[in-house]
Design an enzyme around this catalytic site. Structure first.
Site, PDB file in Angstrom:
ATOM      1  N   ARG A 181      34.790  25.418  36.915  1.00 13.34           N
ATOM      2  CA  ARG A 181      35.621  26.513  35.778  1.00 13.34           C
ATOM      3  C   ARG A 181      35.585  25.426  34.457  1.00 13.34           C
ATOM      4  NH1 ARG A 181      39.974  27.589  32.874  1.00 13.34           N
ATOM      5  NH2 ARG A 181      40.971  24.793  34.209  1.00 13.34           N
ATOM      6  N   HIS A 231      34.792  28.146  40.275  1.00 16.13           N
ATOM      7  CA  HIS A 231      36.112  27.568  40.551  1.00 16.13           C
ATOM      8  C   HIS A 231      35.491  26.344  41.744  1.00 16.13           C
ATOM      9  CE1 HIS A 231      36.033  30.389  37.683  1.00 16.13           C
ATOM     10  NE2 HIS A 231      37.826  29.746  37.829  1.00 16.13           N
ATOM     11  N   GLU A 288      35.862  39.754  49.652  1.00 17.08           N
ATOM     12  CA  GLU A 288      34.453  38.375  50.395  1.00 17.08           C
ATOM     13  C   GLU A 288      33.870  38.548  51.936  1.00 17.08           C
ATOM     14  OE1 GLU A 288      38.117  37.719  50.261  1.00 17.08           O
ATOM     15  OE2 GLU A 288      37.463  37.136  48.226  1.00 17.08           O
ATOM     16  N   PHE A 337      36.857  31.028  48.428  1.00 17.13           N
ATOM     17  CA  PHE A 337      37.084  32.138  49.252  1.00 17.13           C
ATOM     18  C   PHE A 337      35.415  32.403  49.965  1.00 17.13           C
ATOM     19  CE2 PHE A 337      40.029  32.926  45.369  1.00 17.13           C
ATOM     20  CZ  PHE A 337      41.041  32.721  46.450  1.00 17.13           C
ATOM     21  N   SER A 371      35.364  35.815  35.681  1.00 18.35           N
ATOM     22  CA  SER A 371      35.250  34.348  35.860  1.00 18.35           C
ATOM     23  C   SER A 371      34.232  33.700  36.265  1.00 18.35           C
ATOM     24  CB  SER A 371      36.682  34.008  36.878  1.00 18.35           C
ATOM     25  OG  SER A 371      38.095  35.506  37.147  1.00 18.35           O
ATOM     26  N   ASP A 414      46.072  25.872  38.894  1.00 22.44           N
ATOM     27  CA  ASP A 414      45.889  27.101  39.972  1.00 22.44           C
ATOM     28  C   ASP A 414      46.240  26.188  41.048  1.00 22.44           C
ATOM     29  OD1 ASP A 414      45.565  29.360  38.769  1.00 22.44           O
ATOM     30  OD2 ASP A 414      43.474  29.978  38.741  1.00 22.44           O
ATOM     31  N   ARG A 454      29.391  27.230  35.052  1.00 31.18           N
ATOM     32  CA  ARG A 454      29.343  28.380  35.359  1.00 31.18           C
ATOM     33  C   ARG A 454      28.620  29.414  34.491  1.00 31.18           C
ATOM     34  NH1 ARG A 454      35.673  31.278  34.715  1.00 31.18           N
ATOM     35  NH2 ARG A 454      36.081  29.361  33.091  1.00 31.18           N
TER      36      ARG A 454
END
Lengths: 317, 279
Positions: free
Chosen positions: A169, A111, A60, A85, A39, A119, A12
């Protein structure tokens, strides 16, 4: 080459740097974010070009529609959120408002994969390659490190039409160099060999390199291909590898249902069928844990890749 | 203020468009009759009065944009576009046929169609994107987006409503075709939309209510919406589903079916009678 000798950078970050570079080069580049601005590294663009950044809140579906509208006006929107998402929650918006209209929207799904870590399942995207590659007009890219992620970001902006970038991530080994050739749709052969071919994308390219080292010590020469573009898939490279090596292993931090392995199998099965094993997530959701623990837990390790390689070698005989 | 076209001319045009819609649907053998007939005056007043557009140059960047979010009502849009000269009227009779650009739900590519739509709830977000990009480029265009009342069941509509008011998109005007019916029945029985005016107001929009079949009132509302600055405007257009044909009006079963040949003839007779009265 061990992880301790390599720089560890999340892909990222490469995306974030690519965005800033694009922002400087092209005033039509705009960035949208669904409340995950830091993020996704969209924040780096926002800091430099606040007028071309648009926060959409935790929405989204609305974000991808808004991006489509901007694309219709000649903008090059990069819409950023977590992979789950993007590819899942807003799938129909991506299908109808983006892919069906061939809208020039770039989707950054960060991610991706189990390397999201603690998570857990709701945030670990394991299905994006499948969900995105079944859409007509869509391009899907899974960079193997931060340098490749930056190149993919810049290249994505040159494509007229939707592109999905799968980004990670967690820090991952930087295995490519700035000067290495990269073109979306053209696979990179990292090692040559005639015994079998290992196809990998994302961080699994590095894990596969380690597997190749182990195999080589045992006298097996594997061809290793960085399959950074699951769609459009590099058919020629796959068919050539089928003829020349006669056995395939695919490796992905993703479900094997419909993912990179499936994309390769679709080509091989219809052109030159060879024995194949798919290393990936086997019909499971993710769980909480540290990335390294999860690679072990789900069998995404050099050891498991070696076992798969030996199995296809047996099947080949 | 723009000069308004002759109201009798517009009323006649609305009837001609209704006739074309019925013929199109009958030839196609399927499609959405009720919701197409309810939006005819909304479209006629937009396309013959309000929209800056150029049918000869449909991709002119300075045009106002009209987005049909309730894509199933496309027969009405196609008929209006044909009458405006975006494409030959004969193309209308190819609706829903293999190879026709007049798809069952609108597809980008047909002259005058600004978005592909049909999966409900998506148009307003796209309208926001167009309005934001236009503002970024200093382009003084206006964006219109037509939604169904049943369509406001979709959560994305309200996500988009929040976005439009957050970004103070006063170059955007939404229109709700408030015909009070959706495919399963009366909106208030399927999932009660409650007080739509209050809902939109609470989302930060200015709200105008208008008789959606009164061409003069519709033109007034578009002019009024354009003057409202600092926030988006929604026009809640009170309409009758199936408007113009006695046996189709307010009948839920006419949501998603096309007239049979005899029904079409009967409907055309009614519309011809209405035309004669106007003359």
């Amino acid at each position: 080459m061990s992880a301790s000798e390599l720089k560890m950078v999340p892909s990222r970050d490469g995306f974030g740097r690519g965005l800033v570079k694009l922002g400087k080069e092209n005033k039509d580049v705009v960035v949208l974010s669904a409340d995950l601005t830091d993020s996704t590294r969209a924040a780096w663009f926002k800091k430099e070009f606040p007028d071309r950044f648009f926060g959409l809140g935790v929405a989204e579906q609305d974000m991808f529609g808004t991006a489509a509208g901007m694309a219709l006006m000649g903008k090059i929107p990069f819409a950023c959120t977590f992979g789950v998402f993007a590819s899942g929650r807003a799938w129909d918006q991506i299908r109808v408002s983006i892919a069906y209209m061939n809208a020039n929207v770039k989707i950054a799904g960060t991610h991706g994969g189990i390397s999201v870590g603690p998570d857990g399942a709701t945030h670990q995207a394991l299905e994006e390659i499948s969900l995105m590659r079944i859409l007509p007009k869509m391009t899907v890219v899974v960079p193997c490190d931060a340098i490749e992620a930056q190149k993919a970001t810049l290249e994505a902006a040159k494509i007229k039409g939707p592109v999905y970038l799968r980004l990670g991530r967690a820090p991952m080994p930087v295995i490519t160099k700035e000067e290495d050739f990269f073109r979306i749709g053209k696979a990179n052969i990292l090692r040559d060999g005639k015994d079998l071919t290992i196809f990998a994308c994302g961080q699994m390219v590095y894990e596969s390199m380690l597997a190749c080292d182990i195999l080589e010590k045992e006298g097996v020469k594997a061809r290793l291909i960085n399959m950074h573009t699951p769609k459009p898939i590099d058919r020629d490279t796959i068919i050539k590898a089928a003829h020349e090596t006669g056995a395939f292993v695919s490796v992905e931090e993703h479900t094997i249902a419909g993912g990179l392995g499936s994309a390769i199998a679709e080509v091989a099965a219809q052109a030159h069928s060879v024995p194949m094993k798919m290393v990936g997530i086997q019909n499971k959701f993710g769980v909480s844990g540290e990335p390294e623990e999860l690679f072990e837990y789900f069998g995404l390790t050099p050891k498991k890749i070696v076992i798969a390689a030996k199995e296809v070698l047996r099947m080949k005989k | 203020m723009e000069k308004r076209p002759d109201i009798i001319y517009l009323q006649k045009k609305a009837i001609e468009i209704r006739k074309d819609i019925l013929n199109m649907l009958t030839l196609a053998g399927s499609g959405h009759t009720g919701g197409s007939l309810s939006i005819v005056e909304i479209l006629v007043s937009l396309y013959y009065y309000k929209l800056k557009n150029d049918p000869v140059n449909p991709s002119w960047p300075g045009r106002d944009r009209f987005l049909l979010s309730k894509g199933h009502a496309c027969p009405a849009l196609y008929a209006v576009l044909a009458h405006k000269g975006y494409f030959p009227r004969d193309m209308l009779w190819t609706l829903r046929k293999l190879g026709s650009p007049l798809q069952g739900h609108p597809q980008l590519g047909l002259a005058g169609v600004e978005i592909s739509s049909g999966s409900l709830g998506q148009g307003l977000s796209i309208a926001n994107g167009i309005a934001l990009a236009a503002r970024l480029d200093g382009l003084g265009i206006r964006v219109y987006c037509l939604l169904g009342d049943g369509e406001t069941n979709e959560g994305q509509v309200w996500e988009a409503a929040m976005t439009a008011s957050h970004y103070k998109l006063d170059n955007l005007c939404a229109i709700v075709d408030y015909n009070k019916l959706q495919i399963d029945g009366f909106c208030c029985e399927v999932k009660d939309p409650g007080d739509l005016k209050h809902k939109w107001e609470s989302f930060g929009w200015s709200v105008l209510k208008v008789d959606g079949h009164d061409l003069q009132a519709l033109m007034d509302s578009y002019d009024c919406a354009e003057k409202i600055k600092g926030r988006p405007t929604v026009i809640i257009a009170d309409t009758v589903k199936g408007k113009g044909v006695s046996f189709i009006e307010n009948k839920v079963e006419w949501h998603g079916i096309a007239p049979k040949k005899e029904e079409c003839e009967k409907a055309l007779q009614e519309l011809d009678e209405a035309l004669r009265k106007l003359a």
